[in-house]
Design an enzyme around this catalytic site. Structure first.
Site, mmCIF file in Angstrom:
data_model
loop_
_atom_site.group_PDB
_atom_site.id
_atom_site.type_symbol
_atom_site.label_atom_id
_atom_site.label_comp_id
_atom_site.label_asym_id
_atom_site.label_seq_id
_atom_site.Cartn_x
_atom_site.Cartn_y
_atom_site.Cartn_z
ATOM 1 N N ASP A 13 12.934 4.501 1.671
ATOM 2 C CA ASP A 13 12.639 2.910 1.846
ATOM 3 C C ASP A 13 13.772 2.374 1.689
ATOM 4 O OD1 ASP A 13 9.027 0.370 1.250
ATOM 5 O OD2 ASP A 13 11.922 0.249 1.917
ATOM 6 N N GLU A 134 -4.675 6.558 9.548
ATOM 7 C CA GLU A 134 -5.646 6.773 8.357
ATOM 8 C C GLU A 134 -6.935 6.070 8.761
ATOM 9 O OE1 GLU A 134 -5.450 3.861 6.461
ATOM 10 O OE2 GLU A 134 -3.923 2.643 8.125
ATOM 11 N N LEU A 136 -8.563 4.277 6.094
ATOM 12 C CA LEU A 136 -8.325 4.022 4.299
ATOM 13 C C LEU A 136 -9.027 2.530 4.134
ATOM 14 C CD1 LEU A 136 -4.863 4.989 3.269
ATOM 15 C CD2 LEU A 136 -7.679 6.405 3.549
ATOM 16 N N ASN A 191 -12.322 0.812 14.102
ATOM 17 C CA ASN A 191 -11.043 -0.410 13.858
ATOM 18 C C ASN A 191 -12.530 -1.183 14.772
ATOM 19 O OD1 ASN A 191 -10.880 0.234 11.343
ATOM 20 N ND2 ASN A 191 -8.533 -0.651 12.073
ATOM 21 N N PHE A 232 -21.543 -1.549 7.197
ATOM 22 C CA PHE A 232 -20.616 -2.194 8.009
ATOM 23 C C PHE A 232 -21.827 -3.190 8.835
ATOM 24 C CE2 PHE A 232 -15.950 -2.444 7.676
ATOM 25 C CZ PHE A 232 -16.059 -0.997 6.581
ATOM 26 N N LYS A 234 -23.452 -5.885 6.930
ATOM 27 C CA LYS A 234 -23.322 -7.072 5.333
ATOM 28 C C LYS A 234 -23.207 -8.436 6.440
ATOM 29 C CE LYS A 234 -21.699 -6.460 1.890
ATOM 30 N NZ LYS A 234 -20.454 -6.023 0.821
ATOM 31 N N CYS A 243 -5.702 -6.019 8.916
ATOM 32 C CA CYS A 243 -6.593 -4.875 10.122
ATOM 33 C C CYS A 243 -7.391 -4.812 11.591
ATOM 34 C CB CYS A 243 -6.970 -3.793 9.005
ATOM 35 S SG CYS A 243 -5.125 -2.765 8.415
ATOM 36 N N LYS A 303 -11.578 -9.278 0.815
ATOM 37 C CA LYS A 303 -12.681 -8.760 0.313
ATOM 38 C C LYS A 303 -12.416 -8.471 -1.255
ATOM 39 C CE LYS A 303 -11.466 -4.346 1.094
ATOM 40 N NZ LYS A 303 -11.280 -2.813 2.121
ATOM 41 N N ARG A 310 -4.627 -11.643 3.671
ATOM 42 C CA ARG A 310 -3.877 -12.236 5.195
ATOM 43 C C ARG A 310 -5.547 -12.421 5.534
ATOM 44 N NH1 ARG A 310 -0.416 -6.517 5.799
ATOM 45 N NH2 ARG A 310 -1.638 -6.173 3.794
#
Ligand code: UDX
Length: 420
Positions: A13, A134, A136, A191, A232, A234, A243, A303, A310
Site C-alpha cells: 500500500d 469476495e 464478505l 448483492n 435477508f 428482516k 456495498c 449495521k 457509509r
C-alpha cells in the site's frame, strides 16, 4: 484468510501511516477478531507490509487487487484505483504473474486490467487476469472468508484458474470455475438479489401495518420455503453500507449502457429510498410535530459489529429530523470511539442510559446486542414521552409494551399469545 490457509502474504500500500499502524498490530477500523489474527500472523512471519510497490510486485507470484471502486455521480464506477494498480503491476513485472481482481467492478473490467498491464510492461511478459469476487459481510468478514458458501473463479485460461483454485484447497465449499465476465456479474447479481429480498420484505411490512399482520411471522412463513430461504428477510429502516447502494447504482448504470431498463432494480432502490420517510410518518403519527422535541438515536453504524457509517440509515434519519426542527441525541457503542462523524447535528451521549433523559422518543437504528439486552424497564420513567421507534424490529415489543412504552416497529403486532 490467505495466511490462515498457510500462504505467505505481503500487503502493498502507498498509505504509509496505515502501514505503520498495521505493522504495530492496530487495525484502522472495527472488525471483531481481526486484531488477534493480525497479531498471530505478524509474529509467525507469514504476513508483512510494504510501501515499496515495485519490490512487492517483483517478489510475488500472485497479485490480488483489493482497492476501492467508488460510485461516480452518474452511478458509474470509478476505476482509477484499479487502473493505477494494474499499471504499477505492468511497469514492475519481471516474470509470469497471475493478477486476481477482488475489487467489485463492472463487467469487462478484468479485460481492461489485462490491457492496462500489457501497456505498461517494459518487455512482453506472460500475465493472466482472474476474477475472484469476495462475498464478505462487514463485521463478519473473518468468518465469511474462512467459511464461504462458494468460491467463484472467473478466468479465460484454465491454468490460471486452477492456480487460484489451489489457494482455496483447504476450504471445503463449491468452487465455481467460470468466465471472467460471468464472475463479475455474479458478484453484482448476488448483492442486488440480497438487497431485493430486503426491499421486498420492507414493502410487505408496510402492507402488514395497514392490515395488522406481523411481518416477522410472514418472513418466517415464506422463509421456510427452501426456494425462498429465511435470511435477508428482516424488515426495518432499509439497507445501507459501502456495498449495496454503490453496487446497485453500478448495476443500474450497466443496464443503461446496454440500452436496457432495470425495472426490478429501480423498484428495489425506490422502496429503500422511501423507507426513512415512511418511518418518520409513523413517528409523527404518534408524537405529532417533532419541532422542539428531543429524539434519541440508538446506533449510527449501518449495521452492528462495524464502525462504518457509509450510507447508514441513521445519518439520513438524523438529517431529516434535524431539518424538521427536532433536538437530537445519539449513542453508538463503537462509531464515536473509532470514527467520530463530524458535522452531525447531534449531542453525543457517552452511555446508552443518557439517551432516555427527557427524551420524547428513542429511535433504534442499529441492532447492537447491548441495546437488546438493556434494562429498559428501569429507565422508562426518565423519558418525557415513552415512545420507542424500532427501526430494526429487534426489540421485544411485548416486554416493552408491558413496561409502559409506546412501541412501533414496521409490521409488528402486539402478540396476545406471547403474553399469555
Ligand atoms: C454485503 C453483502 O452481504 C456481502 O456479501 C458483500 O460482499 C458486501 O455487501 P455488508 O454490506 O457488509 O455485506 O452488509 P449486509 O450484512 O449484507 O447488510 C447490508 C444492509 O442490509 C445493512 O444495512 C443491514 O442492516 C441490512 N439488512 C440486512 C436488513 O435490513 N435486513 C436483513 O434481513 C439483512
Amino acid at each position: 484468510m490467505l495466511c490462515e490457509l498457510n500462504h505467505q502474504v505481503v500487503c502493498i500500500d502507498t498509505d504509509t501511516a496505515k502501514l505503520k499502524q498495521l505493522k504495530s498490530n492496530r487495525i484502522p477500523f472495527h472488525e471483531p477478531g481481526l486484531e488477534e489474527l493480525l497479531n498471530r500472523h505478524l509474529s509467525r512471519g507469514s504476513l508483512s507490509f510494504t510501501s515499496d510497490t515495485g519490490q512487492g510486485v517483483r517478489e510475488s507470484d500472485i497479485l490480488f487487487i483489493t482497492v476501492g471502486t467508488p460510485s461516480k455521480s452518474d452511478g458509474s464506477t470509478d476505476l482509477s484505483q484499479i487502473k493505477n494498480v494494474a499499471e504499477t503491476i505492468g511497469s514492475n513485472q519481471n516474470g509470469y504473474k497471475v493478477v486476481v481482481n477482488k475489487s467489485t467492478a463492472p463487467v469487462g473490467t478484468c479485460e481492461k486490467v489485462h490491457r492496462w498491464i500489457l501497456e505498461r510492461q517494459p518487455r512482453k511478459l506472460p500475465v493472466d487476469v482472474v476474477c475472484n469476487p469476495e462475498f464478505l459481510r462487514e463485521g463478519k468478514a473473518l468468518y465469511d472468508a474462512l467459511h464461504p458458501d462458494r468460491v467463484v473463479i472467473g478466468a479465460e485460461n484454465g491454468k490460471a484458474a486452477r492456480f487460484i483454485r489451489n489457494l482455496y484447497d483447504a476450504i471445503s465449499c463449491p468452487k465455481m470455475m467460470t468466465g471472467l465476465r460471468t464472475a463479475e456479474l455474479i458478484k453484482y447479481s448476488a448483492n442486488a438479489f440480497l438487497a431485493m429480498k430486503i426491499s421486498f420484505i420492507n414493502e410487505i411490512g408496510r402492507l402488514c401495518d395497514a392490515h395488522g399482520v406481523d411481518v416477522t411471522d410472514v418472513a418466517t412463513g415464506i422463509g421456510l420455503d427452501s426456494r425462498i430461504g429465511s435470511r435477508f428477510l428482516k424488515a426495518g429502516i432499509g439497507w445501507g453500507g459501502s456495498c449495496f447502494p454503490k453496487d446497485l447504482a453500478s448495476l443500474v448504470h450497466m443496464f443503461e449502457q446496454a440500452d436496457l431498463s432495470p425495472r426490478i432494480l429501480e423498484a428495489v432502490r425506490q422502496v429503500n429510498d422511501t423507507q426513512v420517510e415512511y418511518y418518520l410518518r409513523q413517528l409523527e403519527e404518534r408524537l405529532g410535530d417533532v419541532r422542539g422535541k428531543t429524539i434519541s438515536i440508538l446506533g449510527i453504524a449501518f449495521k452492528p459489529d462495524t464502525d462504518d457509517i457509509r450510507e447508514a440509515p441513521a445519518i439520513k434519519v438524523i438529517q431529516a429530523l434535524h431539518k424538521k426542527g427536532a433536538f437530537l441525541k445519539a449513542y453508538d457503542p463503537v462509531v464515536f470511539i473509532h470514527r467520530a462523524p463530524t458535522g452531525l447535528p447531534v449531542t453525543l451521549c457517552s452511555e446508552m442510559s443518557e439517551t432516555f433523559e427527557d427524551s420524547d422518543c428513542i429511535f433504534l437504528l442499529t441492532e447492537w446486542k447491548n441495546f437488546l439486552h438493556f434494562d429498559w424497564k428501569s429507565h422508562r420513567h426518565r423519558m418525557r414521552t415513552p415512545l420507542i421507534i424500532d427501526g430494526r424490529n429487534a426489540l421485544d415489543q411485548n416486554a416493552l409494551t408491558q413496561y409502559g412504552y409506546i412501541y412501533y416497529g414496521i409490521g409488528r403486532v402486539y402478540s396476545k399469545l406471547a403474553s399469555l
